[in-house]
Design an enzyme around this catalytic site. Structure first.
Site, PDB file in Angstrom:
ATOM      1  N   GLY A  15       0.810  -1.212   0.000  1.00 34.34           N
ATOM      2  CA  GLY A  15       0.000   0.000   0.000  1.00 34.34           C
ATOM      3  C   GLY A  15       0.840   1.257   0.000  1.00 34.34           C
ATOM      4  O   GLY A  15       1.661   1.473   0.894  1.00 34.34           O
ATOM      5  N   GLY A  17      -0.300   4.436   0.167  1.00 37.43           N
ATOM      6  CA  GLY A  17      -1.078   5.587   0.625  1.00 37.43           C
ATOM      7  C   GLY A  17      -0.287   6.361   1.665  1.00 37.43           C
ATOM      8  O   GLY A  17       0.945   6.258   1.735  1.00 37.43           O
ATOM      9  N   PHE A  18      -0.977   7.138   2.505  1.00 36.18           N
ATOM     10  CA  PHE A  18      -0.281   7.935   3.520  1.00 36.18           C
ATOM     11  C   PHE A  18       0.565   7.045   4.435  1.00 36.18           C
ATOM     12  O   PHE A  18       1.708   7.378   4.753  1.00 36.18           O
ATOM     13  CB  PHE A  18      -1.295   8.680   4.394  1.00 36.18           C
ATOM     14  CG  PHE A  18      -1.907   9.884   3.734  1.00 36.18           C
ATOM     15  CD1 PHE A  18      -1.230  11.079   3.677  1.00 36.18           C
ATOM     16  CD2 PHE A  18      -3.171   9.820   3.178  1.00 36.18           C
ATOM     17  CE1 PHE A  18      -1.782  12.186   3.070  1.00 36.18           C
ATOM     18  CE2 PHE A  18      -3.740  10.920   2.575  1.00 36.18           C
ATOM     19  CZ  PHE A  18      -3.042  12.113   2.523  1.00 36.18           C
ATOM     20  N   VAL A  84      -2.286  -7.243  -4.421  1.00 36.26           N
ATOM     21  CA  VAL A  84      -1.977  -8.272  -3.424  1.00 36.26           C
ATOM     22  C   VAL A  84      -3.241  -9.077  -3.147  1.00 36.26           C
ATOM     23  O   VAL A  84      -4.270  -8.522  -2.754  1.00 36.26           O
ATOM     24  CB  VAL A  84      -1.420  -7.638  -2.137  1.00 36.26           C
ATOM     25  CG1 VAL A  84      -1.276  -8.673  -1.033  1.00 36.26           C
ATOM     26  CG2 VAL A  84      -0.067  -6.980  -2.414  1.00 36.26           C
ATOM     27  N   GLU A 175     -18.111  18.244   2.156  1.00 37.60           N
ATOM     28  CA  GLU A 175     -17.190  18.926   1.240  1.00 37.60           C
ATOM     29  C   GLU A 175     -17.672  18.795  -0.201  1.00 37.60           C
ATOM     30  O   GLU A 175     -17.649  19.754  -0.974  1.00 37.60           O
ATOM     31  CB  GLU A 175     -15.772  18.370   1.399  1.00 37.60           C
ATOM     32  CG  GLU A 175     -15.184  18.718   2.757  1.00 37.60           C
ATOM     33  CD  GLU A 175     -13.697  18.422   2.891  1.00 37.60           C
ATOM     34  OE1 GLU A 175     -12.991  19.232   3.495  1.00 37.60           O
ATOM     35  OE2 GLU A 175     -13.242  17.369   2.408  1.00 37.60           O
ATOM     36  N   ASP A 305      -5.548   3.194   7.738  1.00 35.97           N
ATOM     37  CA  ASP A 305      -6.988   2.935   7.757  1.00 35.97           C
ATOM     38  C   ASP A 305      -7.366   1.482   8.011  1.00 35.97           C
ATOM     39  O   ASP A 305      -8.440   1.199   8.531  1.00 35.97           O
ATOM     40  CB  ASP A 305      -7.594   3.317   6.396  1.00 35.97           C
ATOM     41  CG  ASP A 305      -8.036   4.765   6.338  1.00 35.97           C
ATOM     42  OD1 ASP A 305      -7.641   5.541   7.230  1.00 35.97           O
ATOM     43  OD2 ASP A 305      -8.765   5.124   5.394  1.00 35.97           O
TER      44      ASP A 305
END
Ligand SMILES: Cc1cc2nc3c(=O)[nH]c(=O)nc-3n(C[C@H](O)[C@H](O)[C@H](O)COP(=O)(O)OP(=O)(O)OC[C@H]3O[C@@H](n4cnc5c(N)ncnc54)[C@H](O)[C@@H]3O)c2cc1C
Length: 442
Positions: A15, A17-18, A84, A175, A305
């Site tokens: 992953g 991501g962040f 994966v 948003e 997450d």
């Protein structure tokens, strides 16, 4: 498969991501550690700004950054593109969907989340989630497609062509609803001059009784006031019971005709959490120990997450970019501690606050752990600064700032590109007509 250059420990990170990028950046600073970073995309995406891509404020390339480019100066970081499918925590082996395998001395799982439709009939089929860049471009095309369709045949307005339903009153829904209202009022009304754009409606539906749940009561009221001013109709305390090809049904027996339902209603763990065999808890996420490891799975870390990371108040930390980033870096520190024979440390989250943007010029920021509250223009400026600083790559930041400035001063959107026309296609056939329109409380 292992890109062995003959030295040091090898860490597999799933992953980009962040959380994954935070972890790899920290490991990349150390000599003697090799990293294989695997992601199904060849880019890191900045999820907090997906709604701006969906509403034609930013281009896709403003919020996506090539993972190879990110680590091109680090010979010990190897980026692999792949899905994966399975993990073997005992051997630190991951197997890709095409059968390729990677084995390391340690494994970091940072595979994020996926949308949770809570088994709402028709939602997975007909609603458009907003979780990935792919989702954002699909939604952008659908928004543009309904305007084009209504422009060709205005009778489609009665079929819900210009009715937008946003499910979820959290930051994603709020948003998106604010930005969509601005897009319609300031750009579509000018560009579709033959169309009765004033007939457009935005409905925001949430089971809860307030907007922006994690924020303060004042922020809840501020968000409702700003959205109300922009003409967004709120349906709070009511569940969505069904999503059809041309309507949304609500638990109060009412329904809305619509061809564009945006799902910002929640997230759950991605499929790889279940196939990993690791212990799953709330939301299907993996329950980790305070040091981000798993009992009985030595050398396996789960971050961001996809993890339920225990917080000192007895709950878990929320699914936020800042938690993901910091937990990724922390896992890297603990992996380095393992290598040095030192004890691992309990994850400590440095809470800098939360913020949300409710359309142009209106934002809410709650700064620091004590939640010092900012609204309006000051919060908007803070929002701009924080998001620009979190974005990866100087070029992306510059491009985003130019787009924001252009949008702010000209009130005109840039990348209105209907590039997913095939996917955004709408079936204008028969659909169950709503018996009763819901009463909105603006
Ligand atoms: C619309 C939206 C708005 C948000 N706004 C904010 C905000 O304003 N502030 C904030 O703090 N947080 C915000 N968040 C939350 C924040 O974006 C997430 O908490 C953060 O992205 C989590 O980081 P992560 O690294 O755990 O997961 P992700 O960023 O989701 O990264 C997971 C990575 O894993 C890859 N992956 C997943 N499964 C596989 C697989 N099987 N094989 C290969 N690769 C895989 C994915 O491609 C992805 O690159 C928002 C989220 C969304 C969806």
């Amino acid at each position: 498969m292992s890109p062995d250059n003959g030295s040091g420990r090898h860490v597999i990170v799933v992953g980009g991501g962040f959380a994954g990028v935070g972890c790899v950046k920290r490991l990349a600073r150390e000599d003697g550690v090799r990293v294989t970073l695997i992601d199904r995309h060849n880019y890191h995406q900045f999820q907090p700004l997906l709604y701006q891509v969906a509403t034609s404020q930013l281009a896709s390339t403003d919020i996506a950054f090539s993972l190879r480019k990110l680590f091109r100066e680090h010979d010990d970081v190897d980026v692999k593109l792949g899905e994966v499918a399975e993990l073997d925590p005992a051997t630190h082996t991951v197997t890709l969907a095409d059968g390729d395998r990677f084995t390391g001395d340690a494994l970091v799982l940072a595979a994020g989340s996926q949308p949770n439709f809570f088994r709402t009939p028709g939602a997975e089929e007909h609603a458009l989630p907003l979780y990935s860049l792919d989702d954002a471009t699909r939604l952008r095309s659908r928004i543009l497609e309904v305007f084009e369709a209504a422009d060709r045949d205005p009778s489609r307005i009665d079929q819900g062509a210009l009715t937008f339903v946003v499910v979820g009153g959290g930051p994603t829904g709020v948003e998106l609803a604010g930005a969509l209202a601005d897009l319609i009022a300031e750009t579509m009304s000018v560009e579709y001059h033959d169309l009765a754009v004033t007939a457009a409606q935005i409905h925001l539906v949430d089971l809860g009784h307030t907007l922006l749940g994690p924020f303060s009561d004042r922020a809840h009221d501020y968000a409702a006031k700003v959205l109300g001013r922009k003409g967004v109709r709120l349906h709070l305390g009511v569940a969505v019971t069904e999503v059809g090809a041309g309507h949304v049904s609500l638990a109060d027996g009412s329904a809305l005709r619509t061809r564009c339902v945006v799902w910002g209603g929640g997230i759950k763990a991605p499929p790889v959490a279940a196939t990993s065999g690791l212990p799953q808890g709330r939301g299907g996420r993996i329950d980790v120990l305070p040091d981000l490891t798993i009992p009985g799975a030595d050398g396996v870390y789960v971050v961001g997450d996809i993890a339920n990371i225990p917080s000192p108040d007895g709950h878990s930390y929320p699914q936020l970019g800042s938690v993901a980033l910091q937990s990724g870096v922390w896992a890297a520190e603990n992996i380095l501690a393992d290598g040095a024979g030192k004890p691992r440390r309990t994850f400590h989250y440095h809470d800098k606050g939360i913020m949300a943007m409710i359309g142009r010029g209106a934002a809410i920021a709650e700064v620091g752990p004590h939640r010092h509250e900012l609204h309006g223009a000051i919060a908007f400026s803070a929002w701009l600064g924080v998001h620009a600083s979190l974005m990866t790559g100087v070029r992306n930041r510059v491009d985003a700032f130019i787009a924001w400035g252009w949008d702010y001063f000209t009130k005109s959107r840039g990348p209105q590109v209907l590039d997913r026309a095939d996917i955004a296609k709408i079936d204008w056939g028969e659909d169950v007509a709503p018996d009763r329109e819901p009463a909105a409380a603006p």
